[in-house]
Design an enzyme around this catalytic site. Structure first.
Site, short mmCIF file in Angstrom:
data_model
loop_
_atom_site.label_atom_id
_atom_site.label_comp_id
_atom_site.label_asym_id
_atom_site.label_seq_id
_atom_site.Cartn_x
_atom_site.Cartn_y
_atom_site.Cartn_z
N LYS A 98 0.83 -1.21 0.00
CA LYS A 98 0.00 0.00 0.00
C LYS A 98 0.86 1.26 0.00
CE LYS A 98 -2.64 -3.08 -0.08
NZ LYS A 98 -3.06 -3.52 -1.40
N GLU A 112 -3.51 7.55 8.17
CA GLU A 112 -4.40 8.34 7.31
C GLU A 112 -5.48 8.95 8.17
OE1 GLU A 112 -6.10 5.78 4.34
OE2 GLU A 112 -4.34 5.87 3.05
N HIS A 130 -16.11 -6.10 5.48
CA HIS A 130 -15.25 -6.05 4.29
C HIS A 130 -15.60 -7.08 3.24
CE1 HIS A 130 -12.98 -3.08 6.38
NE2 HIS A 130 -12.74 -3.91 7.38
N ARG A 176 -6.57 -7.76 -10.32
CA ARG A 176 -7.23 -8.98 -10.81
C ARG A 176 -8.58 -8.62 -11.40
NH1 ARG A 176 -8.35 -8.58 -5.21
NH2 ARG A 176 -10.57 -8.20 -4.91
C1 MV4 Z 1 -10.29 3.68 5.11
C2 MV4 Z 1 -11.50 4.01 5.75
C3 MV4 Z 1 -11.63 5.25 6.30
N1 MV4 Z 1 -10.61 6.13 6.25
N2 MV4 Z 1 -9.32 4.60 5.07
C4 MV4 Z 1 -11.32 -0.88 4.22
C5 MV4 Z 1 -10.85 -1.74 3.11
C6 MV4 Z 1 -9.61 -1.13 2.62
N3 MV4 Z 1 -9.60 -1.14 1.20
C7 MV4 Z 1 -9.60 0.25 3.16
N4 MV4 Z 1 -10.72 0.37 4.01
C8 MV4 Z 1 -11.04 1.55 4.60
N5 MV4 Z 1 -10.07 2.50 4.56
C9 MV4 Z 1 -9.48 5.79 5.64
N6 MV4 Z 1 -8.49 6.66 5.62
C10 MV4 Z 1 -12.51 3.06 5.78
C11 MV4 Z 1 -12.27 1.82 5.21
C12 MV4 Z 1 -13.39 0.93 5.29
C13 MV4 Z 1 -14.07 0.53 4.16
C14 MV4 Z 1 -13.67 0.95 2.90
C15 MV4 Z 1 -14.36 0.55 1.79
C16 MV4 Z 1 -15.46 -0.29 1.93
C17 MV4 Z 1 -15.85 -0.72 3.16
C18 MV4 Z 1 -15.18 -0.32 4.29
C19 MV4 Z 1 -15.60 -0.76 5.53
C20 MV4 Z 1 -14.91 -0.37 6.64
C21 MV4 Z 1 -13.80 0.46 6.53
#
Ligand code: MV4
Length: 499
Positions: free
Chosen positions: A118, A202, A237, A294
């Site tokens: 990441k 973040e 997730h 993917r």
């Molecule tokens: C985040 C966030 C809030 N703020 N980053 C979860 C999966 C991963 N791809 C990154 N994720 C998140 N990153 C910041 N700075 C909240 C999530 C997150 C989330 C993101 C997309 C879809 C569902 C989610 C469920 C919980 C948290």
């Protein structure tokens, strides 16, 4: 340019079948690989050839790179398609295939590796003018410095593991006094889970929407995007509902995000199918999160609104062909919604409910697509992801696609195990979903097992049950009249669906 003659599909279930169908239409031969648990599986029956690769556990079969490469050599496959999951984002596998002279239908090992980190991904895309969540793009090493940055971006903040992704290795920190402890925990967790203890911070976006862009690159440097998918309806997730397009993007915002997605792909010299994940905050400002290298589970919604076959496109690009259209040629047509039908019990904390598909009848009709890998009488194996099917509905408008989905869910006839169909029906009927006013907290905000009981489907079930009795009576009359030996062809039109 070498035309691919034979593809080994290094996967199982619905995606293996889905890939093989497109290969067959292209005149390409297919090879299945299968574990002990999948001897009778549909992907094995469908393929032109099949190679047994080991015991049921993935680690001894579908994750065994050596056995899969050996199977490709043995059958003379000139390409391998990894599907999703398993080895699809393993740079070593991509490299191993390339070294063996087998075309990996996916991006370069280098691009997979870069996006797997990441931090490396953030650093690479930052130079391409892609918006990032405020925070650090380097691993935290100095506690004082990290606290200073956290104070600047403002609490709550999120500590993420560089080697994580998909929600793994994330920690929310509400206030400065918790920072040190949480950082130490995150680091040691990341180290034991991924073998890499690097973490970064973040700003925590508290109610994000998850919007991802489908991108495609070819080996000549061309990159296009195939618009977005809205994937905010998730549970821990795990995506539950996906749709395309998103109901919150204006044409203007779509263009901006699409350009950013293309830049992400260009930042890593990407070719093949990829997905660029963004989150949107409550002002609809967007930030790059990560790139999935993917073909994704939810790719069908993109296929429905663009009219493209993404697997065929993957194969052409893997052969070295240029993408056969320009960005300007693409247009969104209509609206598609997908639900994932899992063998899980929504009334019991979504515990996997593996077992036998006692009855299994798919919904049909215009605009209804079912991607699955099972038939009536088959067992859902305990060893793998318990997804039974993806149900995709397509119509001219979002409202019509949702109505079609409700109709299709009600017609989906599965007995023998609990499924998430009733849960998905609840989502389709919920005001927040229907209005488009929802975020990634939808499930935690609105769902309790109790909502499954008071489902308005109940009344219709009574009518259905009454109708079933009538049909049965009629059938008896017909049978008496024709004196034919009915084999029970008229199915027990279920009276207890979605219970
Ligand atoms: C985040 C966030 C809030 N703020 N980053 C979860 C999966 C991963 N791809 C990154 N994720 C998140 N990153 C910041 N700075 C909240 C999530 C997150 C989330 C993101 C997309 C879809 C569902 C989610 C469920 C919980 C948290």
């Amino acid at each position: 340019m070498p035309k691919i003659q034979k593809i080994l599909v290094a996967n199982r279930g619905e995606i293996a079948l889905r890939v093989m169908r497109s290969a067959r239409e292209m005149g390409i031969k297919t090879v299945a690989v299968y574990s002990e648990a999948d001897r009778e599986a549909l992907h094995v029956r469908y393929a032109d050839e099949a190679v047994f690769i080991g015991p049921p556990a993935s680690s001894e079969s579908y994750l065994r790179m050596d056995k899969i490469i050996a199977a490709a050599k043995q059958t003379g496959a000139d390409a391998v398609h990894p599907g999703y999951g398993f080895l699809s984002e393993n740079e070593d596998f991509a490299q191993l295939a390339a070294d063996a002279g087998i075309i990996f239908i996916g991006p370069s090992a280098k691009a997979i590796e870069l996006m797997g980190s990441k931090l490396a991904a953030k650093a690479a895309v930052a130079k391409f003018n892609v918006p990032l969540v405020p925070g650090t793009s380097e691993p935290i090493s100095d506690l004082t410095k990290a606290k200073k940055i956290a104070a600047e971006v403002g609490y709550p903040i999120l500590i993420k593991a560089s080697a994580g992704g998909g929600g793994k290795g994330m920690r929310v920190v509400d206030k400065e006094s918790d920072f040190e402890e949480q950082m130490e925990r995150a680091t040691s967790e990341a180290k034991s889970a991924f073998g890499d203890g690097s973490v970064f911070i973040e700003k925590y976006i508290t109610k994000p929407r998850h919007i991802e862009f489908q991108v495609f690159g070819d080996q000549h440097g061309n990159v296009v995007h195939l618009f977005e998918r809205e994937c905010s309806i998730q549970r821990r997730h795990q995506k539950v509902v996906e749709e395309a397009p998103s109901s919150v993007l204006t044409a203007e915002k779509r263009k901006l995000m699409g350009e950013a997605a293309i830049n992400v792909a260009k930042a890593c010299g990407y070719y093949g199918a990829g997905t660029v994940e963004f989150i949107l905050d409550d002002h609809l400002d967007f930030y790059f999160l990560e790139m999935n290298t993917r073909l994704q589970v939810e790719h069908p919604v993109t296929e429905m609104i663009t009219g493209l076959d993404l697997v065929k496109l993957q194969v052409k690009v893997a052969e070295g062909e240029p993408i056969p259209f320009k960005q300007e040629d693409l247009k969104i047509n209509g609206h598609a919604v997908e639900i994932r039908v899992y063998a899980e019990d929504p009334a019991n904390n979504f515990l996997p409910d593996i077992g036998t598909l006692k009855t299994y009848n798919r919904p049909q009709g215009i605009g209804v697509r079912v991607d699955d890998g099972f038939e009536q009488g088959m067992d859902i194996p305990f060893y793998y992801d318990p997804m039974i099917a993806k149900l995709i509905c397509y119509a001219d408008t979002r409202a019509n696609a949702i109505e079609k989905m409700i109709r299709a869910i009600r017609e989906y006839d599965i007995t023998g195990l609990q499924t998430t169909l009733g849960f998905c029906l609840f989502v389709m009927q919920h005001e927040a979903f229907r209005s488009g006013n929802f975020d990634t907290r939808f499930v935690e905000n609105y769902f309790t097992p109790a909502v499954l009981q008071q489902n308005p489907v109940a009344e219709e079930e009574m009518i259905a049950a009454a109708l079933a009795v009538m049909l049965q009576q009629q059938e008896k009359v017909v049978m008496a009249e024709t004196a034919s030996a009915s084999t029970g062809g008229v199915s027990k039109w279920k009276a207890n669906r979605l219970k």
